[in-house]
Design a protein around this motif. Structure first.
Motif, short mmCIF file in Angstrom:
data_model
loop_
_atom_site.label_atom_id
_atom_site.label_comp_id
_atom_site.label_asym_id
_atom_site.label_seq_id
_atom_site.Cartn_x
_atom_site.Cartn_y
_atom_site.Cartn_z
N GLN A 650 -8.85 -6.04 -2.06
CA GLN A 650 -8.32 -4.96 -2.90
C GLN A 650 -7.52 -3.97 -2.04
O GLN A 650 -6.45 -3.50 -2.43
CB GLN A 650 -9.49 -4.24 -3.60
N GLY A 651 -8.06 -3.70 -0.87
CA GLY A 651 -7.39 -2.75 0.03
C GLY A 651 -6.03 -3.24 0.49
O GLY A 651 -5.11 -2.44 0.69
N ALA A 652 -5.89 -4.56 0.63
CA ALA A 652 -4.60 -5.12 1.05
C ALA A 652 -3.53 -4.75 0.03
O ALA A 652 -2.40 -4.42 0.37
CB ALA A 652 -4.71 -6.63 1.19
N ASP A 653 -3.92 -4.77 -1.23
CA ASP A 653 -3.02 -4.41 -2.31
C ASP A 653 -2.64 -2.93 -2.24
O ASP A 653 -1.48 -2.55 -2.33
CB ASP A 653 -3.74 -4.70 -3.63
N GLU A 654 -3.67 -2.10 -2.06
CA GLU A 654 -3.44 -0.65 -1.95
C GLU A 654 -2.54 -0.33 -0.74
O GLU A 654 -1.76 0.62 -0.76
CB GLU A 654 -4.77 0.11 -1.77
N ASN A 710 -12.87 4.78 -4.71
CA ASN A 710 -12.90 3.32 -4.60
C ASN A 710 -11.65 2.79 -3.90
O ASN A 710 -11.71 1.93 -3.03
CB ASN A 710 -13.04 2.71 -6.00
N GLN A 711 -10.50 3.33 -4.24
CA GLN A 711 -9.25 2.89 -3.59
C GLN A 711 -9.27 3.24 -2.10
O GLN A 711 -8.83 2.45 -1.26
CB GLN A 711 -8.04 3.53 -4.27
N HIS A 717 -11.69 -0.69 4.25
CA HIS A 717 -12.17 -2.04 4.54
C HIS A 717 -11.02 -2.96 4.95
O HIS A 717 -11.17 -3.77 5.87
CB HIS A 717 -12.95 -2.60 3.34
N TYR A 718 -9.91 -2.83 4.29
CA TYR A 718 -8.75 -3.64 4.67
C TYR A 718 -8.33 -3.33 6.12
O TYR A 718 -8.10 -4.23 6.93
CB TYR A 718 -7.57 -3.39 3.73
#
Ligand code: HEC
Length: 729
Positions: A650-654, A710-711, A717-718
């Motif tokens: 998800q973090g990669a997307d953000e 959350n974002q 984490h990413y």
């Protein structure tokens, strides 16, 4: 005495900014923090700069007007971005020549605390050098005393507002006219300051700070008008334009829109009516683009203004103009009446473009002997890989030859002026298809120069290909969202191996388009060029070398390493009979951010190296204080942090919104900290303070106020995952 930017902390200057200390106090504080070197027994001495109030005003004897800016023969000053209106960056000075250049040495230097990417062209008039640095701060320095006269800070961080902005804190230049100096800012202001005192005289807004646009180009001044454009094609539904203002008052004189708006609203002029015929679908919903962010040249002989225009918004023509069409005036040179902004003619280099092949690159004027006639020509080497020589009286293209590998077109038909496209290169079926040049172009904003003695143009060239594909984007539902860059096409997989090198310096004969000599370079984004009557070409490189070549043959004659990658072009001028060469040394520019993963190899880690203005002469013997050697960033270990793979995805997307400064895959090219080596990433509180609450805004780190916990966690984490991957290598 203050040191260069503290790597990851707030500098004094930034703290002052954030605390809202008055500009006057700030000015004195920053002035006093300058380090000056050279021309003294000690290598470095403090520049004892008095507070602004007691600095004697700059003496203004030269008149900066149309006549002086058109004068190719006077070499003492460097009055305009391209030295003169022609933009040739050719100086008639010849004290430093092919023989004497071996004696060239550092005469003096000035450290620039808090600066990051330096890409600007300084200006010189009457023994004063003016230059701009990060966050659009402008400095005036006396060339005899080498002391700072004033500093003007447009306080960009405060003006950008609280939200996101693409990574363009750098700016390529400033402008002069009569007693004023002009600076255009990241957040979209055009400001006039008194060139004697640095006092702000007026400020206007070509666009509101909330618009997803920015200004990185030098304002261009002619006939008492100041012209600015804007960038931001990828950042939202933008419709490009250029605006001219009265140089004296700041009152708007005219505006030229580059692409047509919604026909239902009526067209601004006949040119827009004509352009609308070349678009299909509901292009205006996407803005259309065409943003003119760099190449503007005024031609005093033909009293015409040439504007180089940008690519489409979004890149993929299938989305913005689904039934095809040339999409005027994207990727064109548009000739305008300088008094009214009225359309005269245009030449489109890439009709119906779909590869980001903008024509924003510099436009250089010269009289060329071609066949049996003297042609009033303009030269242009846009991203699409063709070098163009165009008759600027008519707009007819005379020469169009590839100067890098070109796969999208076989050639340009000189009868029709149109490129002959190669089948399949438009990724109509979604791709992937490998295309050269890449969206970085075969040439970007790094200045080319032209030497009328050798008859050669000197181009910092790029040689990459890239894969285009559009992830099955649905034109019916796709929307451009403000400040969230989306091109609707392209992979980041830049191809190596299309040429044995990815950057080179080329000398091109504009009468034939042939490459007369070429120097392959190890780095990719090397800086713009200067050429002189001394028979020389100068270029700074990504690896920190500053090099002089024989303009005729390309033979290397002199080289000096300046300890940090160079991204700005050199200028030359004369003071009291001595010829000097100056350049800003401060690795930066868009590529160092957006392509940080490719640039990380240079080792110009964020905040580690001092930015400088360095000045050379034949008598110069100053030793520059050493810089940290280039060094790859080492990711850090954070013991207590366990990476959650799903959160990392998800973090990669953000992270899409961070990569333009911090680099793809969190590999920083030096424009922002390498987040794999940041302790801040390990702490939820510190991370939120910086990313969500804007603790480092003054230094160019935007505030992402809308990000949820959350974002933010996903981003952490990413980033830690990227660090651990690198540590495991
Ligand atoms: C416009 C360019 C830009 C963008 C976009 C950007 N940053 Fe930054 N960031 C910076 C700069 C410049 C700094 C260093 C500021 C300083 O020197 O104090 C920084 C600093 C940081 C730091 C502090 C690092 C440290 O160790 O001190 C973190 C964490 C960070 N950024 C995270 C992010 C994240 C996450 C995003 C995307 C949501 C992002 N940044 C987007 C430019 C940017």
């Amino acid at each position: 005495m203050m040191n260069a930017t503290e790597p990851n902390g707030l500098s004094e200057n930034a703290k002052a900014l954030m605390l809202g200390i008055s500009p006057r106090i700030l000015l004195a504080a920053v002035a006093a923090s300058f380090l000056l070197g050279g021309c003294s027994d000690q290598a470095v001495e403090t520049a004892a700069v008095a507070p602004a109030a007691s600095v004697p005003p700059v003496e203004k004897s030269s008149i900066i007007d149309d006549a002086s800016m058109a004068d190719e023969t006077a070499g003492e000053n460097w009055l305009a971005f391209g030295r003169t209106y022609s933009e040739q960056r050719f100086s008639p000075l010849d004290q430093i020549d092919r023989d004497s250049v071996t004696e060239l040495g550092v005469d003096w230097y000035l450290d620039i605390p808090n600066a990051r990417g330096l890409v600007g062209t300084p200006l010189v008039v009457d023994g004063v050098i003016y230059f701009n640095e990060s966050m659009n701060r402008v400095h005036a320095v006396d060339l005899r005393t080498r002391k700072q006269l004033w500093m003007y800070d447009p306080r960009v961080a405060e003006e950008t507002g609280t939200d996101l902005r693409a990574g363009w804190e750098h700016n390529r230049g400033i402008g002069l006219w009569k007693d004023k100096l002009y600076v255009a800012t990241w957040d979209g202001r055009l400001i006039a300051v008194d060139r004697a005192t640095g006092e702000e005289l007026w400020s206007v807004r070509p666009f509101p700070a909330e618009e997803p646009m920015y200004i990185t180009g030098a304002p261009k001044i002619f006939k008492g008008k100041v012209l600015v454009g804007n960038g931001g094609t990828e950042n939202g539904p933008n419709r490009g334009y250029v605006t001219a203002y009265d140089a004296e008052t700041g009152e708007q004189a005219w505006r030229f829109w580059i692409v047509p708006g919604n026909p239902a609203d009526g067209f601004e002029n006949d040119a827009m009516r004509m352009a609308a015929e070349t678009w299909t679908g509901e292009w205006w919903k996407f803005g259309g683009g065409g943003n003119a962010w760099h190449g503007f040249t005024y031609d005093p002989e033909l009293d015409t203004l040439y504007v180089g225009t940008g690519n489409g918004a979004p890149w993929n023509r299938k989305v913005r103009s689904p039934e095809g069409g040339d999409n005027l005036f994207l990727c064109s040179i548009v000739a305008l009446d300088p008094d009214t902004g009225e359309y005269k003619w245009h030449y489109q280099t890439t009709p119906g473009e779909t590869w980001d092949y903008n024509s924003n690159m510099d436009i250089v004027l010269a009289d060329l002997e071609m066949g049996d006639r003297t042609v009033k020509a303009l030269m242009h080497a846009p991203k699409n890989g063709f070098f163009y020589t165009i008759d600027r009286e008519t707009g007819k293209v005379l020469v169009a030859e590839p100067f890098s590998k070109v796969t999208w077109a076989s050639h340009v038909d000189l009868e029709t002026g149109r490129p002959v496209e190669m089948p399949g290169q438009r990724y109509e079926d979604g791709g992937p298809v490998r295309v050269a040049p890449s969206p970085w172009g075969a040439h970007s904003w790094h200045a080319m120069s032209y030497n009328p003695v050798t008859g050669l143009a000197y181009v910092p060239a790029l040689h990459f290909s890239i894969e285009f594909f559009d992830h099955g984007v649905d034109p019916a539902t796709w929307e451009s969202s403000r400040f969230e860059g989306d091109t609707t096409a392209v992979s980041l997989d830049l191809g190596e191996g299309e040429a044995p090198y990815m950057g080179s310096l080329q000398a091109i004969d504009p009468t034939t388009g042939s490459i007369e000599w070429e120097v392959p370079l190890a780095g990719k984004w090397n800086a713009g060029t200067l050429t002189t009557a001394g028979g020389l070409v100068f270029q700074g490189r990504a690896d920190g070398d500053f090099v002089a070549y024989d303009a005729k043959t390309g033979e290397e004659l002199w080289r000096k390493n300046l300890g940090l990658g160079i991204s700005a072009p050199p200028i030359t001028f004369e003071v009291d009979g001595v010829q000097y060469i100056s350049l800003l040394v401060g690795w930066g520019g868009g590529a160092a951010g957006i392509a940080g993963n490719l640039e990380v190899e240079h080792g110009w880690a964020y905040g580690r190296h001092t930015r400088r203005l360095v000045t050379f002469s034949l008598e110069g013997e100053t030793v520059l204080p050493p810089q940290s050697p280039p060094e790859a960033v080492r990711p850090i270990v954070i013991e207590h942090f366990d990476v959650d793979a799903d959160l990392a995805v998800q973090g990669a997307d953000e992270y899409g919104r961070c990569g333009s400064c911090h680099g793809p895959g969190a590999k920083s090219g030096g424009m922002a900290p390498d987040l794999r080596a940041s302790a801040v990433v390990g702490s939820a509180e510190a991370f939120a303070a910086v990313v969500r609450d804007g603790a480092k805004m003054a230094n160019g780190m935007p505030r992402y106020a809308h990000l949820t916990n959350n974002q933010l966690t996903a981003l952490q984490h990413y980033l830690r995952e990227q660090a651990e991957l690198a540590l495991a290598e």
